[in-house]
Design an enzyme around this catalytic site. Structure first.
Site, PDB file in Angstrom:
ATOM      1  NE  ARG A   1     -12.347   5.379   0.469  1.00 19.81           N
ATOM      2  CZ  ARG A   1     -13.634   5.570   0.126  1.00 19.81           C
ATOM      3  NH1 ARG A   1     -13.987   5.725  -1.128  1.00 19.81           N
ATOM      4  NH2 ARG A   1     -14.576   5.607   1.045  1.00 19.81           N
TER       5      ARG A   1
ATOM      6  CE1 TYR B   1       9.957  -6.704  -0.423  1.00 24.02           C
ATOM      7  CE2 TYR B   1       7.641  -6.429  -0.955  1.00 24.02           C
ATOM      8  CZ  TYR B   1       8.679  -6.326  -0.059  1.00 24.02           C
ATOM      9  OH  TYR B   1       8.443  -5.823   1.187  1.00 24.02           O
TER      10      TYR B   1
ATOM     11  CG  ASP C   1       9.203  -3.471  -7.454  1.00 26.69           C
ATOM     12  OD1 ASP C   1       9.878  -2.443  -7.245  1.00 26.69           O
ATOM     13  OD2 ASP C   1       8.770  -4.205  -6.539  1.00 26.69           O
TER      14      ASP C   1
ATOM     15  CE  LYS D   1      11.793  -1.390   1.169  1.00 27.26           C
ATOM     16  NZ  LYS D   1      11.431  -2.342   0.129  1.00 27.26           N
TER      17      LYS D   1
HETATM   18  C1  LIG Z   1      10.194  -2.987  -0.034  1.00 28.64           C
HETATM   19  C2  LIG Z   1       9.845  -3.357  -1.412  1.00 28.64           C
HETATM   20  C3  LIG Z   1       8.516  -3.355  -1.838  1.00 28.64           C
HETATM   21  C4  LIG Z   1       7.360  -3.096  -0.899  1.00 28.64           C
HETATM   22  O1  LIG Z   1       7.335  -1.821  -0.361  1.00 28.64           O
HETATM   23  P1  LIG Z   1       6.533  -1.571   1.018  1.00 28.64           P
HETATM   24  O2  LIG Z   1       6.392  -0.097   1.044  1.00 28.64           O
HETATM   25  O3  LIG Z   1       7.409  -2.122   2.101  1.00 28.64           O
HETATM   26  O4  LIG Z   1       5.237  -2.288   0.919  1.00 28.64           O
HETATM   27  C5  LIG Z   1       8.259  -3.654  -3.145  1.00 28.64           C
HETATM   28  N1  LIG Z   1       9.239  -3.961  -4.005  1.00 28.64           N
HETATM   29  C6  LIG Z   1      10.523  -3.974  -3.637  1.00 28.64           C
HETATM   30  C7  LIG Z   1      11.560  -4.317  -4.639  1.00 28.64           C
HETATM   31  C8  LIG Z   1      10.871  -3.688  -2.332  1.00 28.64           C
HETATM   32  O5  LIG Z   1      12.146  -3.744  -1.957  1.00 28.64           O
END
Ligand SMILES: *Cc1c(COP(=O)(O)O)cnc(C)c1O
Length: 395
Positions: free
Chosen positions: A64, A117, A189, A214
């Protein structure tokens, strides 16, 4: 390929992307790190067991806590993003939740951009609220004005730039500086900016988060997140991430690292195609407005030009007001643009969006339907033809 941190630091970005996190000498000369599937780690002596237990942050200790595979991915992302340390998590949302949880407790106040988000919002309004943390949403365009919202019990300021769905560019340096002045941790983010096009630490941010699901992974198949920070915050966030039971699987870390190698070349194409589509759409009579900060008449353009070194494949389009069934016909008929949420992969996507359901400090003023487009790696002329046929279905 020699593993020599000092030498690496002198090279340019695209060269560092190729070498980051690699250690072939430790692995029979094989260039990529092995995929370690591990829960149990054995200790040959009581002494070594005690050492590992005493220093879990720096030892391979229990699955972990991480494996050499997750460590290779973390080392590479930290280097490319410009931070000292990184922590891989099971998804981007997990990275956000772990980073926030590490700094907040009952009675604390949290400032979050109104354009985050939507699942970030859900975490704040659900889990954090239930634990007695008050979230206040702020206008993403507030800039240095954030200082007036910082209270004695404010513990974190959370940013996302440009904002989800509506692409407002935040004055990140001004917000981060105001937070720093009050001893409040700032988080960003950075999924749209990617480690390549926005440098969080050079703009004063304390903690950066990437949904590696992404562009870092880039192939629409991996769920992966990463928190990037300096040493000062690392142990605190890692302790919480492990305590919450969060870790990233070795196959996903391996694929994240593989994706990272081609991030620069993929993003160059995503960027160029998105700009081609955005400029073309801006000229169409069916389009009210294109929401893309790299376009000169976008309201966020000046800040984007000041702080970013590029743009990705994701942008918005507001259509002229039109009947819903026409938009449905437009969307249902696309041959190349798929309808799906998770962007950053190789394929082009289009989705109808309703920002009004995820705003509380600001109001979305758009009058026509809002679409979110992700420009994939297809031939841009084929994508333009698909869009042109789609706009005809609005008539
Ligand atoms: C997709 C996304 C997330 C979350 O990512 P996951 O891996 O799908 O949990 C967070 N912030 C932004 C801006 C996103 O586009």
């Amino acid at each position: 390929m020699k593993k020599d941190g000092k030498k690496q630091n002198k090279t340019r970005r695209d060269t560092r992307i190729v070498g980051a996190g690699l250690d072939p000498e430790a692995n029979s000369g094989i260039i990529n790190p092995p995929v370690y599937h591990a829960s149990t780690v054995l200790f040959p002596t009581v002494n070594e067991l005690k050492q590992a237990v005493g220093d879990p942050f720096n030892s391979i200790y229990y699955g972990r806590f991480g494996t050499p595979t997750s460590a290779a991915f973390e080392e590479a992302v930290a280097e490319i993003e410009g931070g000292e340390k990184a922590i891989a998590t099971s998804s981007g949302l997990a990275a956000i939740a772990c980073a926030l949880t590490a700094f907040l407790k009952s009675g604390d106040h949290l400032l979050v951009a109104d354009t985050v988000y939507q699942p970030t919002r859900k975490f704040c309004d659900g889990i954090l609220k239930g634990f007695g943390v008050e979230t206040e949403y702020y206008d993403p365009l507030i800039g240095g004005g954030i200082a007036a919202l910082i209270r004695d019990n404010t513990r974190a300021v959370f940013m996302e730039s440009p904002g989800s769905l509506t692409f407002e560019v935040q004055d990140v340096p001004a917000i981060a500086a105001a937070a720093k002045e009050r001893g409040v941790v700032s988080m960003l983010d950075n999924t749209w900016g990617t480690p390549l096009f926005f440098r969080p630490f050079e703009h004063g941010v304390d903690i950066a988060i990437e949904a590696a699901t992404k562009y870092i992974s880039g192939h629409a198949d991996v769920m992966l997140g990463v928190i990037i920070m300096n040493e000062a915050h690392f142990k605190r966030i890692k302790t919480v991430t492990v305590a919450l039971g969060n870790s990233a699987g070795p196959d996903d870390c391996y694929l994240g690292l593989r994706g990272l190698r081609t991030l620069a070349v993929r993003l160059a194409r995503h960027q160029e195609t998105a700009l081609t589509l955005a400029r073309w759409l801006a000229e169409r009579p069916q389009v009210a407005r294109v929401l893309h900060p790299a376009l000169p008449d976008d309201p966020g353009h000046e800040l984007w030009k000041r702080d970013f070194t590029g743009s990705c494949g994701l942008f918005g389009v507001e259509l002229q007001p039109v009947a819903e069934e026409k938009v449905t016909a437009m969307l249902d008929g696309f041959e190349l643009f798929g309808m799906g949420f998770s962007w950053g992969g190789f394929e082009s996507l289009i989705l109808p969006m309703e920002p009004k359901y995820s705003r509380s400090a600001t109001t979305w003023e758009g009058k026509g339907p809002l679409l979110r487009i992700h420009a994939g790696l297809e031939d841009p002329d084929d994508l333009l033809a698909d869009l042109e046929a789609g706009l005809k279905r609005l008539a």
